[in-house]
Design a protein around this motif. Structure first.
Motif, PDB file in Angstrom:
ATOM      1  N   LYS A  72     -10.275   0.997   3.530  1.00  0.00           N
ATOM      2  CA  LYS A  72     -10.374   1.652   2.225  1.00  0.00           C
ATOM      3  C   LYS A  72     -11.455   2.725   2.226  1.00  0.00           C
ATOM      4  O   LYS A  72     -11.379   3.684   1.465  1.00  0.00           O
ATOM      5  CB  LYS A  72     -10.613   0.621   1.130  1.00  0.00           C
ATOM      6  CG  LYS A  72     -11.823  -0.260   1.332  1.00  0.00           C
ATOM      7  CD  LYS A  72     -11.888  -1.374   0.293  1.00  0.00           C
ATOM      8  CE  LYS A  72     -10.734  -2.331   0.439  1.00  0.00           C
ATOM      9  NZ  LYS A  72     -10.783  -3.472  -0.468  1.00  0.00           N
ATOM     10  N   SER A 132       0.888   4.002  -2.886  1.00  0.00           N
ATOM     11  CA  SER A 132       0.301   5.300  -2.508  1.00  0.00           C
ATOM     12  C   SER A 132       1.301   6.428  -2.707  1.00  0.00           C
ATOM     13  O   SER A 132       0.997   7.441  -3.348  1.00  0.00           O
ATOM     14  CB  SER A 132      -0.157   5.276  -1.048  1.00  0.00           C
ATOM     15  OG  SER A 132      -1.109   4.266  -0.838  1.00  0.00           O
ATOM     16  N   LEU A 180      -9.952   6.018   3.028  1.00  0.00           N
ATOM     17  CA  LEU A 180      -9.272   6.612   1.878  1.00  0.00           C
ATOM     18  C   LEU A 180     -10.282   7.297   0.961  1.00  0.00           C
ATOM     19  O   LEU A 180     -10.071   8.441   0.524  1.00  0.00           O
ATOM     20  CB  LEU A 180      -8.500   5.519   1.121  1.00  0.00           C
ATOM     21  CG  LEU A 180      -7.800   5.945  -0.168  1.00  0.00           C
ATOM     22  CD1 LEU A 180      -6.842   7.089   0.070  1.00  0.00           C
ATOM     23  CD2 LEU A 180      -7.050   4.760  -0.777  1.00  0.00           C
ATOM     24  N   GLY A 190      -2.957   6.065   2.873  1.00  0.00           N
ATOM     25  CA  GLY A 190      -2.334   4.920   2.219  1.00  0.00           C
ATOM     26  C   GLY A 190      -0.947   4.592   2.732  1.00  0.00           C
ATOM     27  O   GLY A 190      -0.563   3.430   2.807  1.00  0.00           O
ATOM     28  N   ASN A 205       0.834  -1.210   0.000  1.00  0.00           N
ATOM     29  CA  ASN A 205       0.000   0.000   0.000  1.00  0.00           C
ATOM     30  C   ASN A 205       0.861   1.250   0.000  1.00  0.00           C
ATOM     31  O   ASN A 205       0.603   2.208  -0.732  1.00  0.00           O
ATOM     32  CB  ASN A 205      -0.870   0.056   1.263  1.00  0.00           C
ATOM     33  CG  ASN A 205      -1.994  -0.953   1.251  1.00  0.00           C
ATOM     34  OD1 ASN A 205      -2.384  -1.421   0.196  1.00  0.00           O
ATOM     35  ND2 ASN A 205      -2.494  -1.286   2.420  1.00  0.00           N
ATOM     36  N   PHE A 231      -5.881  -1.708  -2.997  1.00  0.00           N
ATOM     37  CA  PHE A 231      -5.615  -1.383  -1.595  1.00  0.00           C
ATOM     38  C   PHE A 231      -6.025  -2.550  -0.705  1.00  0.00           C
ATOM     39  O   PHE A 231      -7.144  -3.045  -0.792  1.00  0.00           O
ATOM     40  CB  PHE A 231      -6.374  -0.125  -1.187  1.00  0.00           C
ATOM     41  CG  PHE A 231      -5.959   0.421   0.144  1.00  0.00           C
ATOM     42  CD1 PHE A 231      -4.853   1.253   0.255  1.00  0.00           C
ATOM     43  CD2 PHE A 231      -6.661   0.099   1.294  1.00  0.00           C
ATOM     44  CE1 PHE A 231      -4.465   1.766   1.485  1.00  0.00           C
ATOM     45  CE2 PHE A 231      -6.269   0.605   2.533  1.00  0.00           C
ATOM     46  CZ  PHE A 231      -5.173   1.438   2.617  1.00  0.00           C
ATOM     47  N   GLN A 243      -7.873   7.354  -6.928  1.00  0.00           N
ATOM     48  CA  GLN A 243      -7.907   6.950  -5.515  1.00  0.00           C
ATOM     49  C   GLN A 243      -9.071   6.011  -5.224  1.00  0.00           C
ATOM     50  O   GLN A 243      -8.934   5.040  -4.477  1.00  0.00           O
ATOM     51  CB  GLN A 243      -7.994   8.183  -4.619  1.00  0.00           C
ATOM     52  CG  GLN A 243      -6.693   8.953  -4.559  1.00  0.00           C
ATOM     53  CD  GLN A 243      -6.816  10.215  -3.728  1.00  0.00           C
ATOM     54  OE1 GLN A 243      -6.577  10.205  -2.542  1.00  0.00           O
ATOM     55  NE2 GLN A 243      -7.194  11.312  -4.359  1.00  0.00           N
ATOM     56  N   LEU A 269      -4.188  10.204  -0.118  1.00  0.00           N
ATOM     57  CA  LEU A 269      -3.443   9.021  -0.545  1.00  0.00           C
ATOM     58  C   LEU A 269      -2.206   8.815   0.344  1.00  0.00           C
ATOM     59  O   LEU A 269      -1.889   7.692   0.733  1.00  0.00           O
ATOM     60  CB  LEU A 269      -3.010   9.226  -2.002  1.00  0.00           C
ATOM     61  CG  LEU A 269      -2.622   8.019  -2.823  1.00  0.00           C
ATOM     62  CD1 LEU A 269      -3.729   7.004  -2.863  1.00  0.00           C
ATOM     63  CD2 LEU A 269      -2.265   8.455  -4.238  1.00  0.00           C
TER      64      LEU A 269
END
Lengths: 77, 482
Positions: free
Chosen positions: B269, A11, B272, B90, A7, A70, A62, B86
């Motif tokens: 997620k 990212s 995010l 992330g 990740n 993800f 995203q 992100l």
């Protein structure tokens, strides 16, 4: 495999790629004579590409990333 | 009068939320309940609190203000703003949530202590206090300046009222109050920015008049250099914006702290996605608001007033009150996150280290006192304000990026990183940044912003000192990285 490392790579890499691409656009059309062509939706081309196209692309990437690559790995709950 | 009433109602709501949240804090479990909301928060609330604690006055006031001062070059400066989520979610969010739960950590210094040892944790605590105090002060200044301009409230009184309200709801309700208020604040902020941007486009009938108004102020207002050539090259801009803000985002202790409160990391997620959508609404639309203010108010006394002036001009007092509350919410949601971070740093990372046997009652007293002292200290700084908010915000952001981001990455992902290296990484990043910020011949060498050099110094220090020092134990590595 260390939890979260994939990740993190994706990212941070994607974030920096966005930075490079947007600065490339600005280098091509933003720094010199930005008004020397028809405006797009009332915005100079470089502003349109960064503000409108760039924002939509960043959001879309995203969301797609969150829903596909993800990983909620190592939930730790 | 209506605008003031709406704003007062917002403040009262925040205080009430603080009182309700206080009912959920059990004294015997004070540290976890107060500083991590009992690790009970779900992904939607975490997503909104993460972003609202990061989107400060630096975004909601300074973005329109920067467009007002620098023109469309702000679009380049914030060209990756939609992707801030992100990096914070992330890159660091998931790991911080996992490790915080595994080691019962409640703060960044706490996590550093488990990974790097006492010295690095102490340095982290001291630098957090150094970097966050001026940042908190700037938030109070921003709210008070807006209140002064819009409702005519005395500046000093504005500082005292906003500091007092934040202090009350945080010292009563801790992280839970912060999470609830931040969720409300995030929704108010989204409403305010949507109203502002829609109002501008409705008023002008599209972007063309905005572009023409900017071009009329000079060619630099529509090119990427900006007014006064503040972004001279793409390289300078790249190290000034993606590097500075990106690294500041995940190096910010007050943002990282949110993840310690996560209930579990399933549905991470969702955090995010929520954060990304919030950034998508906020940042591009704030630039539209800024462009509108240029067209409507070519001679504002101060660029920080661009958004408030626009709101009072365009909207009915009721909607103007909501916008004003949204602007205040952006600043208060950041400052409350910082207050919690300062408080936990003092209580957990300083006091509890000195008095490991301290009772929960005493810890609560210290936690409350440190919150009061931190808020009062920031308010005192705010009573002697600088003229330009963005300048202080940038210095503070750069401090976060250069001091904490690299050692945090090391703690989360690099088994070879050592405690000594983390300590040097923080010291060198902090020192190099501020040396290169000082006026003189060494400002921004080779056309690279000081933040780029600070992050580089921090990275080189972490890698070099780690490789030169003894490896962390196998036990520590196994605990952290499997």
């Amino acid at each position: 495999m260390m939890p979260g490392r994939t990740n993190a790579f994706i990212s941070l890499g994607t974030f920096l790629l966005f930075g490079i691409l947007t600065h490339l656009v600005a280098s091509l059309w933003g720094f010199d004579n930005p008004m020397d062509y028809p405006l797009i939706m009332g915005l100079p081309r470089w502003v349109f590409l960064l503000l409108v196209v760039g924002s939509i692309v960043q959001l879309a990437v995203q969301i797609i990333y969150a829903l596909t690559l993800f990983k909620d790995e190592g939930a730790g709950s | 009068m209506t605008t003031t009433l709406i704003f007062v109602m917002y403040l009262v709501l925040m205080v009430l939320v603080g009182f309700v949240a206080s009912k959920y804090i059990k004294e015997e479990n004070f540290m976890v309940d107060f500083y991590t909301a009992g690790r009970s928060l779900g992904p939607i609330i975490i997503g909104l609190t993460v972003i609202s604690s990061f989107v400060s006055g630096g975004a909601i006031i300074a973005t329109p203000g920067t467009v007002y001062e620098m023109g469309y070059s702000t679009v380049l400066y914030e060209s990756v703003s939609v992707a801030y989520a992100l990096v914070v979610v992330g890159v660091v969010g998931l790991r911080v949530a996992q490790l915080g739960r595994r080691f019962n950590a409640v703060s960044m210094p706490d996590l550093f202590r488990k990974r790097y040892g006492d010295t690095a944790a102490l340095i982290c605590t001291v630098l957090i206090l150094l970097v966050l105090f001026p940042y908190m002060a700037v938030q109070f200044i921003g709210v008070s300046r807006v209140l002064q301009a819009v409702v005519g409230l005395d500046f000093s009184l504005g500082v005292l009222i906003t500091a007092g309200v934040v202090l009350v709801y945080i010292s009563f309700g801790g992280m839970l109050a912060q999470a609830w208020t931040n969720t409300i604040q995030a929704l108010i902020m989204i409403t305010a920015v949507l109203l502002g941007a829609i109002g501008v486009l409705w008023h002008f009938g599209g972007f063309t008049p905005l572009t023409e108004a900017l071009a009329a102020r000079g060619p630099d207002f529509v090119n990427a250099h900006g007014n006064g050539n503040w972004l001279p090259t793409a390289l300078y801009s790249f190290t000034y914006s993606p590097i500075l803000v990106g690294f500041a985002t995940f190096g910010a202790p007050h943002v990282v702290t949110r993840f310690f409160a996560l209930r579990d990391t399933r549905n991470f997620k969702l955090i995010l996605i929520i954060s990304a959508v919030a950034c998508f609404i906020w940042f591009p639309l704030l630039q539209v608001v800024g462009a509108g203010s240029v067209a409507m108010f070519p001679n504002l006394e101060h660029s920080d007033l661009a958004f408030p002036a626009l709101a009072t001009q365009l909207f009915h007092p009721l909607l103007a009150g909501i916008v004003l509350a949204g602007i205040a919410a952006a600043m208060m949601s950041t400052v409350d996150a910082m207050l919690i971070t300062v408080s936990v740093s003092v209580t957990r990372d300083l006091f509890q280290r000195l008095r490991p046997d301290a009772s929960p009652k005493l810890l609560r007293l210290i936690g409350t006192l440190s919150t009061v002292v931190a808020a009062a200290g920031a308010a005192v700084i705010a009573l002697n304000p600088p003229s330009y908010i963005l300048a202080i915000v940038q210095v503070a952001l750069a401090g976060l990026a250069c001091t904490f981001a690299i050692p945090l990455l090391g703690a989360l992902y690099w088994p070879r990183a050592t405690g000594r290296a983390a300590a040097w990484s923080m010291i060198m990043g902090f020192t190099v940044l501020y040396l290169l910020y000082l006026p003189g011949p060494f400002q921004h060498p080779l056309g690279i912003h000081a933040a780029g050099w600070g992050v580089t110094a921090s990275l080189v220090s972490l890698v070099a000192v780690s490789l030169l020092s003894e490896k962390p134990s196998q036990k520590l590595v196994a605990e952290f990285y499997t």
